[in-house]
Motif scaffolding. Structure first.
Motif, PDB file in Angstrom:
ATOM      1  N   GLY A  60       0.830  -1.196   0.000  1.00 58.12           N
ATOM      2  CA  GLY A  60       0.000   0.000   0.000  1.00 58.12           C
ATOM      3  C   GLY A  60       0.864   1.245   0.000  1.00 58.12           C
ATOM      4  O   GLY A  60       1.984   1.236   0.517  1.00 58.12           O
ATOM      5  N   VAL A  61       0.353   2.314  -0.581  1.00 59.57           N
ATOM      6  CA  VAL A  61       1.045   3.597  -0.607  1.00 59.57           C
ATOM      7  C   VAL A  61       0.067   4.676  -0.169  1.00 59.57           C
ATOM      8  O   VAL A  61      -1.070   4.723  -0.665  1.00 59.57           O
ATOM      9  N   LEU A  62       0.471   5.532   0.765  1.00 61.46           N
ATOM     10  CA  LEU A  62      -0.385   6.651   1.150  1.00 61.46           C
ATOM     11  C   LEU A  62       0.448   7.907   1.358  1.00 61.46           C
ATOM     12  O   LEU A  62       1.638   7.847   1.627  1.00 61.46           O
ATOM     13  N   THR A  63      -0.209   9.055   1.207  1.00 63.04           N
ATOM     14  CA  THR A  63       0.415  10.343   1.474  1.00 63.04           C
ATOM     15  C   THR A  63      -0.303  10.978   2.654  1.00 63.04           C
ATOM     16  O   THR A  63      -1.520  11.134   2.621  1.00 63.04           O
ATOM     17  N   GLY A  64       0.454  11.334   3.695  1.00 64.70           N
ATOM     18  CA  GLY A  64      -0.149  11.897   4.901  1.00 64.70           C
ATOM     19  C   GLY A  64       0.307  13.322   5.150  1.00 64.70           C
ATOM     20  O   GLY A  64       1.305  13.785   4.605  1.00 64.70           O
ATOM     21  N   GLY A  65      -0.451  14.039   5.989  1.00 56.83           N
ATOM     22  CA  GLY A  65      -0.110  15.418   6.329  1.00 56.83           C
ATOM     23  C   GLY A  65      -0.484  16.375   5.220  1.00 56.83           C
ATOM     24  O   GLY A  65      -1.286  16.066   4.341  1.00 56.83           O
ATOM     25  N   GLY A 121      -3.101   2.134  -3.895  1.00 56.83           N
ATOM     26  CA  GLY A 121      -3.040   3.441  -3.268  1.00 56.83           C
ATOM     27  C   GLY A 121      -4.121   3.587  -2.212  1.00 56.83           C
ATOM     28  O   GLY A 121      -5.276   3.217  -2.444  1.00 56.83           O
ATOM     29  N   ILE A 122      -3.765   4.088  -1.057  1.00 54.48           N
ATOM     30  CA  ILE A 122      -4.720   4.393   0.013  1.00 54.48           C
ATOM     31  C   ILE A 122      -5.127   5.857  -0.157  1.00 54.48           C
ATOM     32  O   ILE A 122      -4.267   6.741  -0.194  1.00 54.48           O
ATOM     33  N   GLU A 123      -6.398   6.119  -0.274  1.00 55.13           N
ATOM     34  CA  GLU A 123      -6.863   7.472  -0.552  1.00 55.13           C
ATOM     35  C   GLU A 123      -6.977   8.310   0.721  1.00 55.13           C
ATOM     36  O   GLU A 123      -7.359   7.812   1.780  1.00 55.13           O
ATOM     37  N   ASP A 124      -6.606   9.581   0.595  1.00 53.97           N
ATOM     38  CA  ASP A 124      -6.765  10.577   1.664  1.00 53.97           C
ATOM     39  C   ASP A 124      -5.986  10.234   2.935  1.00 53.97           C
ATOM     40  O   ASP A 124      -6.489  10.381   4.059  1.00 53.97           O
ATOM     41  N   GLY A 125      -4.767   9.765   2.739  1.00 54.04           N
ATOM     42  CA  GLY A 125      -3.901   9.487   3.872  1.00 54.04           C
ATOM     43  C   GLY A 125      -4.441   8.386   4.767  1.00 54.04           C
ATOM     44  O   GLY A 125      -5.091   7.439   4.303  1.00 54.04           O
ATOM     45  N   PHE A 126      -4.177   8.515   6.065  1.00 48.10           N
ATOM     46  CA  PHE A 126      -4.638   7.493   7.008  1.00 48.10           C
ATOM     47  C   PHE A 126      -6.158   7.431   7.083  1.00 48.10           C
ATOM     48  O   PHE A 126      -6.719   6.422   7.506  1.00 48.10           O
ATOM     49  N   ASP A 127      -6.827   8.495   6.644  1.00 50.11           N
ATOM     50  CA  ASP A 127      -8.290   8.500   6.667  1.00 50.11           C
ATOM     51  C   ASP A 127      -8.849   7.368   5.815  1.00 50.11           C
ATOM     52  O   ASP A 127      -9.840   6.744   6.173  1.00 50.11           O
ATOM     53  N   GLY A 128      -8.212   7.096   4.671  1.00 50.58           N
ATOM     54  CA  GLY A 128      -8.665   6.014   3.811  1.00 50.58           C
ATOM     55  C   GLY A 128      -8.500   4.653   4.445  1.00 50.58           C
ATOM     56  O   GLY A 128      -9.273   3.723   4.164  1.00 50.58           O
ATOM     57  N   LEU A 129      -7.509   4.514   5.318  1.00 47.99           N
ATOM     58  CA  LEU A 129      -7.263   3.245   6.003  1.00 47.99           C
ATOM     59  C   LEU A 129      -8.127   3.114   7.250  1.00 47.99           C
ATOM     60  O   LEU A 129      -8.315   2.010   7.767  1.00 47.99           O
ATOM     61  N   MET A 130      -8.671   4.235   7.727  1.00 49.28           N
ATOM     62  CA  MET A 130      -9.540   4.222   8.898  1.00 49.28           C
ATOM     63  C   MET A 130     -11.005   3.994   8.536  1.00 49.28           C
ATOM     64  O   MET A 130     -11.824   3.686   9.402  1.00 49.28           O
ATOM     65  N   SER A 131     -11.347   4.162   7.264  1.00 49.92           N
ATOM     66  CA  SER A 131     -12.743   4.100   6.825  1.00 49.92           C
ATOM     67  C   SER A 131     -13.246   2.661   6.744  1.00 49.92           C
ATOM     68  O   SER A 131     -12.476   1.718   6.605  1.00 49.92           O
ATOM     69  N   LEU A 159      -3.493  10.741  -4.772  1.00 47.98           N
ATOM     70  CA  LEU A 159      -4.179   9.896  -3.795  1.00 47.98           C
ATOM     71  C   LEU A 159      -4.995  10.701  -2.791  1.00 47.98           C
ATOM     72  O   LEU A 159      -5.816  10.135  -2.069  1.00 47.98           O
ATOM     73  N   GLY A 160      -4.776  12.016  -2.752  1.00 50.46           N
ATOM     74  CA  GLY A 160      -5.405  12.810  -1.703  1.00 50.46           C
ATOM     75  C   GLY A 160      -4.658  12.633  -0.393  1.00 50.46           C
ATOM     76  O   GLY A 160      -3.879  11.688  -0.224  1.00 50.46           O
ATOM     77  N   THR A 161      -4.897  13.532   0.548  1.00 57.35           N
ATOM     78  CA  THR A 161      -4.197  13.456   1.827  1.00 57.35           C
ATOM     79  C   THR A 161      -5.056  14.053   2.935  1.00 57.35           C
ATOM     80  O   THR A 161      -6.116  14.623   2.673  1.00 57.35           O
ATOM     81  N   SER A 162      -4.602  13.903   4.154  1.00 57.29           N
ATOM     82  CA  SER A 162      -5.301  14.474   5.312  1.00 57.29           C
ATOM     83  C   SER A 162      -4.271  14.806   6.380  1.00 57.29           C
ATOM     84  O   SER A 162      -3.379  13.999   6.653  1.00 57.29           O
ATOM     85  N   ASN A 163      -4.394  16.000   6.972  1.00 53.94           N
ATOM     86  CA  ASN A 163      -3.488  16.341   8.075  1.00 53.94           C
ATOM     87  C   ASN A 163      -4.194  16.290   9.421  1.00 53.94           C
ATOM     88  O   ASN A 163      -3.678  16.783  10.419  1.00 53.94           O
ATOM     89  N   SER A 164      -5.390  15.697   9.436  1.00 51.11           N
ATOM     90  CA  SER A 164      -6.119  15.575  10.701  1.00 51.11           C
ATOM     91  C   SER A 164      -6.453  14.134  11.065  1.00 51.11           C
ATOM     92  O   SER A 164      -6.862  13.855  12.193  1.00 51.11           O
ATOM     93  N   ALA A 165      -6.292  13.200  10.117  1.00 56.69           N
ATOM     94  CA  ALA A 165      -6.616  11.797  10.391  1.00 56.69           C
ATOM     95  C   ALA A 165      -5.594  11.187  11.343  1.00 56.69           C
ATOM     96  O   ALA A 165      -4.393  11.235  11.094  1.00 56.69           O
TER      97      ALA A 165
END
Length: 352
Positions: A4-9, A36-46, A70-76
């Motif tokens: 898996g690949v994700l972009t965080g922050g 690809g994991i979408e929207d950072g860790f948020d995609g893995l938390m969904s 992939l989108g990202t999140s700095n709050s997840a």
């Protein structure tokens, strides 16, 4: 292997170049399926997790583009509570993830390290930040682009400053590290550079501005968002509950403007560059560095070297233990050669 690949922050120029390099390198070796994991860790938390396949064609043509496909999140925050962490573990099992490549800053590395400890999710880190504040890494991709953008902003502000004989304050990002303010301020020829690492004395700044009023009739001040006056508190823009980084800085340029104006004849104006520094296409340097980082991350995956973060040290690509990076920030030493150089060529750092 399934990787898996994700972009965080926060977003950052060069993220797509890393995604491209990781994916193509793993496919080239013929050993991995990449998702690809979408929207950072948020995609893995969904529930269900938000993912997409990453193939050769899907990551072609994205080297030069800013942001992240992939989108990202700095709050997840996948470690915010037990239920969330269990959901992440369940999703990782259902997706069949053998390894997760996590592209992010110090906060993202801390979360990845925590997940590896808590649920055994094997992670490889790739350092990303325009702040350049990741420990054990002398240069992160995205920083060069942000410096170029901030430098251009400062130079454009200068034309207004000398035309109207003003004191112009330009605020950069960087949180608690002053690298962005330091390098862009130096590159733009700022008269005063204020860093989070060196509390400033208002009297010293007033003195320098008055001197320039007599001599050159305008002053350029570059200030990092984490800078503060001696004895004062940080300027906090907002608090975000539940975020890995709940305290958002910003607005110190306006605070300084209010403090300076009563003491000067010149009009004082403040500009906050804000998210302008994050956007746009990466510089050639960042495209190359991000590609090198992504390729080495793929090599670490193939070698099974989990718990490592790709790094650049003494100009060479390598890796360090993620535990040595988690919850640590790389700040500007007060005796750094750029600071010493700046003092010797007449730049004021706000010291008395």
């Amino acid at each position: 292997m399934r990787v898996g690949v994700l972009t965080g922050g926060g977003d950052c120029p060069g993220l797509n170049a890393v995604i491209r390099a990781v994916t193509k390198s793993l496919i080239h070796h013929g050993r991995c399926e990449v998702i690809g994991i979408e929207d950072g860790f948020d995609g893995l938390m969904s529930d269900p997790p938000r993912v997409r396949p990453l193939d050769w064609d899907g990551v072609s043509g994205i080297l030069h583009t800013g942001g992240t496909i992939l989108g990202t999140s700095n709050s997840a925050n996948p470690l915010r509570d037990e239920a969330t962490t269990r959901q992440v573990a369940r999703n990782a099992r259902e997706l069949g993830l053998d390894m997760l490549v996590v592209i992010g800053g110090d906060g993202t590395m801390s979360l990845a390290h925590g997940l590896q400890r808590r649920i055994g999710l094997e992670c490889i880190g790739v350092p990303k930040t325009i702040d350049n504040d990741i420990a054990n890494c002398e240069r992160s991709f995205g920083f060069d682009t942000a410096v170029a953008t901030a430098t251009e902003g400062l130079r454009r502000i200068e034309s207004t400053a000398y035309s109207h004989h003003r004191v112009m304050i330009v605020e950069t990002m960087g949180r608690h590290a002053g690298w962005l303010a330091l390098e862009s301020g130096m590159a733009a020829g700022a008269d005063i550079i204020l860093l989070p690492e060196i509390d400033f004395d208002l009297g010293s700044i007033i003195e320098r501005c008055r001197e320039r009023e007599r001599r050159q009739r305008y002053t350029i001040i570059c200030i990092g968002e984490g800078a503060k006056e001696t004895g004062a508190s940080l300027t906090v823009r907002e608090h975000v509950a539940g975020s890995p980084e709940p305290m958002r800085l910003g607005g110190v340029a306006n605070v300084l403007r209010e403090r300076l104006q009563p003491h000067l004849k010149s009009e004082v104006r403040a500009t906050v560059l804000g998210h302008l520094q994050r956007g746009g296409d990466p510089t050639p340097f960042d495209r190359v560095l991000a590609t090198r980082f992504g390729h080495h991350a793929a090599e670490l995956v193939i070698a099974g070297a989990s718990g490592r973060m790709v790094t650049l040290q003494c100009g060479a690509i390598g890796s360090v233990a993620m535990s040595d990076v988690a919850n640590v920030q790389r700040t500007v030493p007060v005796d750094h050669d750029l600071v010493v150089t700046g003092r010797d060529i007449g730049i004021c750092f706000g010291e008395r």
